[in-house]
Design a protein around this motif. Structure first.
Motif, PDB file in Angstrom:
ATOM      1  N   ALA A 107       4.810   5.609   2.897  1.00 26.32           N
ATOM      2  CA  ALA A 107       4.710   4.890   4.170  1.00 26.32           C
ATOM      3  C   ALA A 107       3.581   5.449   5.032  1.00 26.32           C
ATOM      4  CB  ALA A 107       6.042   4.971   4.915  1.00 26.32           C
ATOM      5  N   SER A 108       3.456   6.786   5.084  1.00 23.99           N
ATOM      6  CA  SER A 108       2.427   7.412   5.922  1.00 23.99           C
ATOM      7  C   SER A 108       1.026   7.104   5.413  1.00 23.99           C
ATOM      8  CB  SER A 108       2.636   8.932   5.963  1.00 23.99           C
ATOM      9  OG  SER A 108       3.885   9.258   6.528  1.00 23.99           O
ATOM     10  N   LEU A 109       0.803   7.280   4.109  1.00 30.02           N
ATOM     11  CA  LEU A 109      -0.521   7.003   3.553  1.00 30.02           C
ATOM     12  C   LEU A 109      -0.838   5.507   3.563  1.00 30.02           C
ATOM     13  CD1 LEU A 109      -0.587   9.563   0.595  1.00 30.02           C
ATOM     14  CD2 LEU A 109      -1.751   9.722   2.797  1.00 30.02           C
ATOM     15  N   SER A 110       0.199   4.682   3.451  1.00 27.59           N
ATOM     16  CA  SER A 110      -0.012   3.235   3.569  1.00 27.59           C
ATOM     17  C   SER A 110      -0.472   2.880   4.977  1.00 27.59           C
ATOM     18  CB  SER A 110       1.277   2.479   3.238  1.00 27.59           C
ATOM     19  OG  SER A 110       1.648   2.674   1.894  1.00 27.59           O
ATOM     20  N   LEU A 111       0.015   3.642   5.965  1.00 29.66           N
ATOM     21  CA  LEU A 111      -0.429   3.426   7.342  1.00 29.66           C
ATOM     22  C   LEU A 111      -1.910   3.777   7.480  1.00 29.66           C
ATOM     23  CD1 LEU A 111       0.260   2.677  10.227  1.00 29.66           C
ATOM     24  CD2 LEU A 111       1.013   5.034  10.619  1.00 29.66           C
ATOM     25  N   ALA A 114      -1.430  -4.586  -2.391  1.00 33.98           N
ATOM     26  CA  ALA A 114      -1.756  -3.647  -3.468  1.00 33.98           C
ATOM     27  C   ALA A 114      -0.695  -2.556  -3.557  1.00 33.98           C
ATOM     28  CB  ALA A 114      -3.134  -3.030  -3.229  1.00 33.98           C
ATOM     29  N   VAL A 115      -0.268  -2.037  -2.402  1.00 32.91           N
ATOM     30  CA  VAL A 115       0.792  -1.026  -2.380  1.00 32.91           C
ATOM     31  C   VAL A 115       2.098  -1.620  -2.906  1.00 32.91           C
ATOM     32  CG1 VAL A 115       2.188   0.462  -0.884  1.00 32.91           C
ATOM     33  CG2 VAL A 115      -0.261   0.233  -0.471  1.00 32.91           C
ATOM     34  N   GLU A 116       2.390  -2.854  -2.500  1.00 33.66           N
ATOM     35  CA  GLU A 116       3.606  -3.531  -2.956  1.00 33.66           C
ATOM     36  C   GLU A 116       3.608  -3.703  -4.478  1.00 33.66           C
ATOM     37  OE1 GLU A 116       5.375  -8.062  -2.844  1.00 33.66           O
ATOM     38  OE2 GLU A 116       4.085  -7.408  -1.190  1.00 33.66           O
ATOM     39  N   ILE A 117       2.488  -4.144  -5.037  1.00 38.17           N
ATOM     40  CA  ILE A 117       2.403  -4.353  -6.481  1.00 38.17           C
ATOM     41  C   ILE A 117       2.573  -3.033  -7.238  1.00 38.17           C
ATOM     42  CG2 ILE A 117       0.848  -5.014  -8.367  1.00 38.17           C
ATOM     43  CD1 ILE A 117      -0.311  -7.144  -6.480  1.00 38.17           C
ATOM     44  N   ILE A 118       1.930  -1.978  -6.748  1.00 38.74           N
ATOM     45  CA  ILE A 118       2.054  -0.666  -7.389  1.00 38.74           C
ATOM     46  C   ILE A 118       3.504  -0.203  -7.402  1.00 38.74           C
ATOM     47  CG2 ILE A 118       1.512   1.794  -7.101  1.00 38.74           C
ATOM     48  CD1 ILE A 118      -1.271   0.901  -6.146  1.00 38.74           C
ATOM     49  N   LEU A 119       4.169  -0.314  -6.249  1.00 35.02           N
ATOM     50  CA  LEU A 119       5.574   0.097  -6.163  1.00 35.02           C
ATOM     51  C   LEU A 119       6.447  -0.684  -7.138  1.00 35.02           C
ATOM     52  CD1 LEU A 119       6.385   0.640  -2.372  1.00 35.02           C
ATOM     53  CD2 LEU A 119       6.818   2.245  -4.232  1.00 35.02           C
ATOM     54  N   ILE A 128      12.477  -1.152  -0.655  1.00 41.71           N
ATOM     55  CA  ILE A 128      11.123  -1.158  -1.224  1.00 41.71           C
ATOM     56  C   ILE A 128      10.189  -1.996  -0.352  1.00 41.71           C
ATOM     57  CG2 ILE A 128       9.739  -1.898  -3.206  1.00 41.71           C
ATOM     58  CD1 ILE A 128      12.294  -1.376  -4.916  1.00 41.71           C
ATOM     59  N   ALA A 129      10.670  -3.160   0.066  1.00 38.90           N
ATOM     60  CA  ALA A 129       9.838  -4.059   0.876  1.00 38.90           C
ATOM     61  C   ALA A 129       9.491  -3.432   2.220  1.00 38.90           C
ATOM     62  CB  ALA A 129      10.569  -5.388   1.087  1.00 38.90           C
ATOM     63  N   ILE A 130      10.456  -2.798   2.864  1.00 38.74           N
ATOM     64  CA  ILE A 130      10.216  -2.192   4.176  1.00 38.74           C
ATOM     65  C   ILE A 130       9.198  -1.064   4.068  1.00 38.74           C
ATOM     66  CG2 ILE A 130      11.282  -0.814   6.010  1.00 38.74           C
ATOM     67  CD1 ILE A 130      13.815  -2.528   5.601  1.00 38.74           C
ATOM     68  N   ILE A 131       9.305  -0.256   3.009  1.00 38.06           N
ATOM     69  CA  ILE A 131       8.340   0.834   2.811  1.00 38.06           C
ATOM     70  C   ILE A 131       6.932   0.282   2.629  1.00 38.06           C
ATOM     71  CG2 ILE A 131       7.618   2.677   1.235  1.00 38.06           C
ATOM     72  CD1 ILE A 131      10.591   3.207   0.702  1.00 38.06           C
TER      73      ILE A 131
END
Length: 383
Positions: free
Chosen positions: A46-50, A78-83, A279-282
């Motif tokens: 979450a932090s690095l996504s920010l 991109a973050v969502e797909i990776i997760l 997962i979605a919220i993160i």
């Protein structure tokens, strides 16, 4: 506290928290503490996504609309797909994980359109009473979302008929292809032929200007003072490279989060729907911060572009990419979503259409989205 130190903390706390949390996640993962490893991995992601969202925000200012919102939504997707993909790989050890991935796909849209849009519209409405945006934007996006979500109904309907897994897989691949082709059409529509549909109207810009002229300045602003944020001084190509590097680090944390999180969810009986929401919220959390900040700055057009644009990409681009990655990995991913997921998706799109159709928003409409999300979260936890 010295002003420079305060500004430094405000600018770089997310990178510091992300790297430190990632280190702790790796440490606890190595020593077998799954709960703390999952918790720190989630904080790191979450932090690095920010940080990714902050850099994407800088790029979006340089590229302008609609390309600016494209950068923001793509970085988040991109973050969502990776997760979701790394969690999907756990299906080899836990077959039930595939339902969590399906839940994550739908939940990303529900979180975007209810939490992100709802919270931003609610806070923006409290600050400005009423905000104006280009109603053509919501009209176009609502149509796209309704068509795309209707396409996802097809595999689910076939799963209740006399068809085997081979037919269901084939149809899922066909639907993924249709969605990808639809995305190409939308991309041309948004960036070539109808760019004006996704920009603020003269009326909404006038309202914003009028408000700014009426506001009293509480302090003098030094126009010569420039930002010390390092990414604002980097070139556009280097900022794009920085986003890719950060996403790579996030992928490392996602691997820990997926491996440990799946085991914890199974141990404590967490439902696939609730796991998908987490997962979605993160993955959406950086977009939420960006949208809330835009709403507080009376940039509701940007909020609509981010929320509805990210939701559109989550369906018509995330689904085909995940299907392709699953196929290449030898995993059979089908698009037979359960009735709760499809029903919530369609109701969400109808609610978004109603609240944005007139080109004006207020805090009540934002509160309506938040209440809908809370209701869905409760049902998903027990479904």
């Amino acid at each position: 506290m010295d002003r420079r130190i305060r500004y430094f903390i405000e600018d770089y706390w997310d990178i510091f928290v992300g790297i430190v949390s990632m280190a702790f996640a790796f440490f606890f993962h190595t020593y077998g503490d799954g709960i703390l490893a999952t918790l720190f991995a989630a904080v790191a992601i979450a932090s690095l996504s920010l940080t990714v969202a902050e850099v994407a925000d800088i790029l979006s200012e340089r590229l302008h609309e609609p390309y600016g919102s494209f950068v923001l939504t793509f970085s988040a997707v991109a973050v969502e797909i990776i997760l979701l993909y790394i969690i999907l790989l756990e299906v080899r050890h836990s077959p039930d994980v595939i339902e969590t991935v399906k839940g994550g796909i739908i939940s990303a849209v529900i979180v975007d359109l209810n939490v992100l849009l709802g919270l931003a519209v609610f806070l923006g409405g409290l600050a400005y009473t009423q905000q104006q945006h280009n109603k053509e934007t919501s009209s176009a996006y609502s149509t796209v979302l309704f068509v795309a979500s209707s396409a996802l109904l097809v595999p689910g309907l076939l799963s209740h008929a006399d068809h085997g897994i081979a037919e269901l897989t084939h149809v899922s691949h066909l639907i993924a292809g249709v969605l990808l082709f639809f995305y190409i059409i939308i991309f041309i529509f948004q960036t070539r032929t109808h760019t004006h549909f996704f920009k603020a109207t003269a009326r909404s810009r006038f309202f914003r200007l009028k408000r700014k002229l009426q506001e009293e300045e509480d302090a003098e602003i030094d126009e010569n003072e420039s930002s010390d944020y390092i990414f604002e001084h980097l070139s556009t190509p280097i900022n794009f490279m920085a986003i890719f590097v950060l996403i790579g680090i996030i992928a490392f944390g996602a691997e820990i989060f997926a491996g440990e999180g799946v085991l914890i969810a199974k141990e404590y009986g967490v439902s696939a729907g609730l796991a998908g929401l987490v997962i979605a919220i993160i993955s959406v959390s950086p977009e939420i911060f960006t949208a809330v900040r835009a709403a507080r700055n009376d940039q509701i057009q940007r909020v609509v572009n981010i929320a509805m644009g990210a939701s559109t990409v989550s369906i018509i681009l995330t689904v085909p990419i995940l299907m392709m990655l699953a196929y290449l990995s030898g995993i059979n991913l089908t698009l037979d979503f359960n009735p709760l997921q499809i029903g919530a998706l369609l109701l969400t799109i109808l609610l978004v259409w109603k609240t944005t159709d007139e080109g004006e928003t207020n805090y009540f409409e934002g509160a309506s989205h938040l209440m809908f999300f809370l209701s869905y979260a409760i049902i998903a936890a027990y479904y």
